[in-house]
Design a protein around this motif. Sequence first.
Motif, PDB file in Angstrom:
ATOM      1  N   VAL A 146       0.769  -1.081   0.076  1.00 26.44           N
ATOM      2  CA  VAL A 146      -0.046   0.120  -0.074  1.00 26.44           C
ATOM      3  C   VAL A 146       0.894   1.327   0.023  1.00 26.44           C
ATOM      4  N   GLN A 148      -7.958  -6.198   3.841  1.00 25.89           N
ATOM      5  CA  GLN A 148      -8.691  -5.203   3.065  1.00 25.89           C
ATOM      6  C   GLN A 148      -8.358  -3.907   2.565  1.00 25.89           C
ATOM      7  N   LEU A 149      -7.288  -3.607   3.118  1.00 25.74           N
ATOM      8  CA  LEU A 149      -6.504  -2.557   2.643  1.00 25.74           C
ATOM      9  C   LEU A 149      -6.287  -2.438   0.811  1.00 25.74           C
ATOM     10  N   GLU A 186      -7.925  -3.254  -1.142  1.00 25.21           N
ATOM     11  CA  GLU A 186      -9.464  -2.834  -2.112  1.00 25.21           C
ATOM     12  C   GLU A 186      -9.554  -1.363  -1.972  1.00 25.21           C
ATOM     13  N   LEU A 187      -8.752  -0.734  -1.034  1.00 25.42           N
ATOM     14  CA  LEU A 187      -9.053   0.448  -0.966  1.00 25.42           C
ATOM     15  C   LEU A 187      -8.473   1.459  -2.203  1.00 25.42           C
ATOM     16  N   MET A 188      -7.351   0.695  -2.576  1.00 25.49           N
ATOM     17  CA  MET A 188      -6.525   1.314  -3.887  1.00 25.49           C
ATOM     18  C   MET A 188      -7.168   1.055  -5.008  1.00 25.49           C
ATOM     19  N   THR A 189      -6.999   1.924  -6.119  1.00 23.97           N
ATOM     20  CA  THR A 189      -7.667   1.674  -7.220  1.00 23.97           C
ATOM     21  C   THR A 189      -6.348   1.840  -8.200  1.00 23.97           C
ATOM     22  N   PRO A 190      -6.216   0.704  -8.916  1.00 24.82           N
ATOM     23  CA  PRO A 190      -7.007  -0.493  -9.162  1.00 24.82           C
ATOM     24  C   PRO A 190      -6.598  -1.412  -7.746  1.00 24.82           C
ATOM     25  N   VAL A 200     -16.320   1.482   1.429  1.00 23.97           N
ATOM     26  CA  VAL A 200     -15.622   1.884   0.494  1.00 23.97           C
ATOM     27  C   VAL A 200     -16.189   1.895  -0.931  1.00 23.97           C
ATOM     28  N   ARG A 257     -16.949   5.135  -3.589  1.00 26.52           N
ATOM     29  CA  ARG A 257     -16.510   4.748  -5.076  1.00 26.52           C
ATOM     30  C   ARG A 257     -17.691   5.113  -5.949  1.00 26.52           C
ATOM     31  N   VAL A 278     -12.321   7.316   1.745  1.00 22.71           N
ATOM     32  CA  VAL A 278     -11.073   6.506   1.090  1.00 22.71           C
ATOM     33  C   VAL A 278     -11.722   6.197  -0.422  1.00 22.71           C
ATOM     34  N   GLY A 279     -13.033   5.743  -0.204  1.00 21.13           N
ATOM     35  CA  GLY A 279     -13.445   5.291  -1.582  1.00 21.13           C
ATOM     36  C   GLY A 279     -13.728   6.581  -2.534  1.00 21.13           C
ATOM     37  N   SER A 339      -9.912   7.618  -3.621  1.00 19.05           N
ATOM     38  CA  SER A 339      -8.893   6.652  -4.291  1.00 19.05           C
ATOM     39  C   SER A 339      -9.643   6.739  -5.842  1.00 19.05           C
ATOM     40  N   THR A 340     -10.962   6.919  -5.820  1.00 17.07           N
ATOM     41  CA  THR A 340     -11.690   7.088  -7.137  1.00 17.07           C
ATOM     42  C   THR A 340     -11.193   8.379  -7.960  1.00 17.07           C
ATOM     43  N   HIS A 390      -7.629   8.410  -9.094  1.00 20.23           N
ATOM     44  CA  HIS A 390      -7.280   7.305 -10.115  1.00 20.23           C
ATOM     45  C   HIS A 390      -7.794   7.944 -11.627  1.00 20.23           C
ATOM     46  N   LEU A 435      -6.751   4.208   7.999  1.00 22.78           N
ATOM     47  CA  LEU A 435      -6.894   4.219   6.594  1.00 22.78           C
ATOM     48  C   LEU A 435      -6.591   5.469   5.905  1.00 22.78           C
ATOM     49  N   LEU A 452      -2.935   6.025   4.495  1.00 21.65           N
ATOM     50  CA  LEU A 452      -2.754   4.992   3.533  1.00 21.65           C
ATOM     51  C   LEU A 452      -2.824   5.939   2.092  1.00 21.65           C
ATOM     52  N   MET A 453      -3.466   6.951   2.278  1.00 27.90           N
ATOM     53  CA  MET A 453      -3.666   7.797   0.810  1.00 27.90           C
ATOM     54  C   MET A 453      -2.776   8.737   0.848  1.00 27.90           C
TER      55      MET A 453
END
Lengths: 330, 330
Positions: free
Chosen positions: A248, A274-275, A277-281, B219, B223, B248-249, B252-253, B256, B275, B278-279
């Motif tokens: 991550v 689950q971390l 799935e926070l990322m895209t992609p 999340v 998104r 976060v959703g 990150s969307t 992206h 969380l 992480l961003m």
Amino acid sequence: MATTLNDVARAAGVSRSTASRVLAGTKRNVDPALADRVFQASAELGYRTNAVARALRTQRTRMIGVVVPSLQNAYFANVVHSLSSEISDHGGGLLVAASEDQPEVERERLLGFRDSIVESLVVVPTSRVNSGPAINEVAESLPVVQLDRYADGVEAPYVGINNRLAVQLMVTHLRSRGYERLLFLGADEESSAGGERIEAFKVYKGSGDEIRVVPSFSVEAGRAAAIEIMEHSELPGAVVCSADVLAVGVFSTLQHQGVSIPEQVAVTGFDDTQLLELMTPALTTIRPPLPVMAKATIEALADLADGASRATVPAAAQRFDPGLITRFST
Amino acid sequence: MATTLNDVARAAGVSRSTASRVLAGTKRNVDPALADRVFQASAELGYRTNAVARALRTQRTRMIGVVVPSLQNAYFANVVHSLSSEISDHGGGLLVAASEDQPEVERERLLGFRDSIVESLVVVPTSRVNSGPAINEVAESLPVVQLDRYADGVEAPYVGINNRLAVQLMVTHLRSRGYERLLFLGADEESSAGGERIEAFKVYKGSGDEIRVVPSFSVEAGRAAAIEIMEHSELPGAVVCSADVLAVGVFSTLQHQGVSIPEQVAVTGFDDTQLLELMTPALTTIRPPLPVMAKATIEALADLADGASRATVPAAAQRFDPGLITRFST
DNA sequence: CTGAAAGCGCTTACAG
DNA sequence: CTGAAAGCGCTTACAG
């Protein structure tokens, strides 16, 4: 204050023995008519069996203590969750404590459990080299099993995954997708799993591949590694991280720098938290079979408890095969 | 099998009473010479007080049950962690169970605890409308306090945050930074906190602002909201999320999709979970004072236990002021 | 200051 | 099938 078995027995006009037999669901047969009266009286009085008294008498509490490095770490939260669903079917309880990644507090938690109502213990040792003594000490009085990681010099059973297979799965996957120049990000030799993964990668390492060992399993370490990677003239084909947190950190930093994933570089995780799935992609990763591992852990605990009386030696280590979860980062 | 107090007493040449007094650390004075002999014998025999027997005799187990919607949710993991550090100083234990966001399993966990060794209960109700009955049922036999969320029709004390202040803090911050056209993302009327936050935003809502209610705190919902946002001709100035997972959703969307944050749009969270770190960049959020809340929860439990004998009525609800954590997303 | 005794609330041989 | 009794391992009035 509260209603006791005596009250129920009296109200139903039977002996305490009989009341106990029907309420505790002993195998012994009881005259259905009497049983009915007992149930009735119990319901009317709102009787609840005193779990402490029962535990003292039966010498079983069905309480299991769990010590993990941290509850805030998604992976350990998953571990606790799996354990929890495994035993809730079993009719037991889980006492949870965190060692905060410090061997001294781990020792304190372990000893605290040993002097408590807990009847067995599962521990994810925080340090391979320093967790041993406390675990051994506590293992003298209680059944203990090590989960996910093990500490040196501890003979308590260990349940983990086959890290060698995990790395092989990942490397094979990446090569089959045409990725070259893999950069493996290892960490934390303090953890047995971390060390094993590094060793495993050495086995499958190609000539163009590289290994970098970062100071800890943390997002920060991942970020730092990403920054270092960007300083090189050429990006690696894929960054193979030995933990999701690392992945991550790498991923979000690279992405923020404008590197596109997986086009310019692939990034993979390890643990299936689950971390990812926070990322895209979402990231490709390795999934440990946690439910199976939890089951094996609980069984190992039971074996140890029996073993104490039967003088059986339980299996020392059990390894389970992880799976590869393919997503969009590769 | 194991060494008992009797063994120690015999070895030390004192009565069980005396041995108990020195080992249990009663206030009563004991001749230092005798005490020494007891300690010595205890150490030599490796004596451990049987916690179950002690609990039966003293009528105290110091075990607290906690039911949260999920352990895999970072926010609830933080809640459990705070509770855990609060009571480990207190010399107690925490039994943890997850309701998996389902009122039926919540009820099962609650009843399971009620018939166990646990002596009080803290619950983060999964549903404002459906969690009530089981909580009330269990509150008849045990002290119960609701943490973070409350259920309708439950008179058990509640410890939470001042959501009104939280929203005010965030809105004021955004306006002072020059953000206009705020889009508030609310969710989950099933949760009391979710509902309160929506109501709070209505109070501070400006004419150019908007409220959107998404189906869940997840999340995924974030998104989906982000995608919807991008379909509009004009982006909002800031997306104010009522939970970190939502943020976060969204974040990150958007990122992206090439939207730059905070230049094109600000995004804020709510809960201060890990969380957000992480961003990249890290998000501005609201921090609930979890340690203070945990402390208040444990105290409320103690008050309830006393209250049972003293017939005192404890405070029904306590709200604590959250803080604003300013980071780079605003 | 110390000890003998009672008792916390159950379950389970044991005898009938 | 049922009940009287013992006992799980402690702590704590109570008497001395």
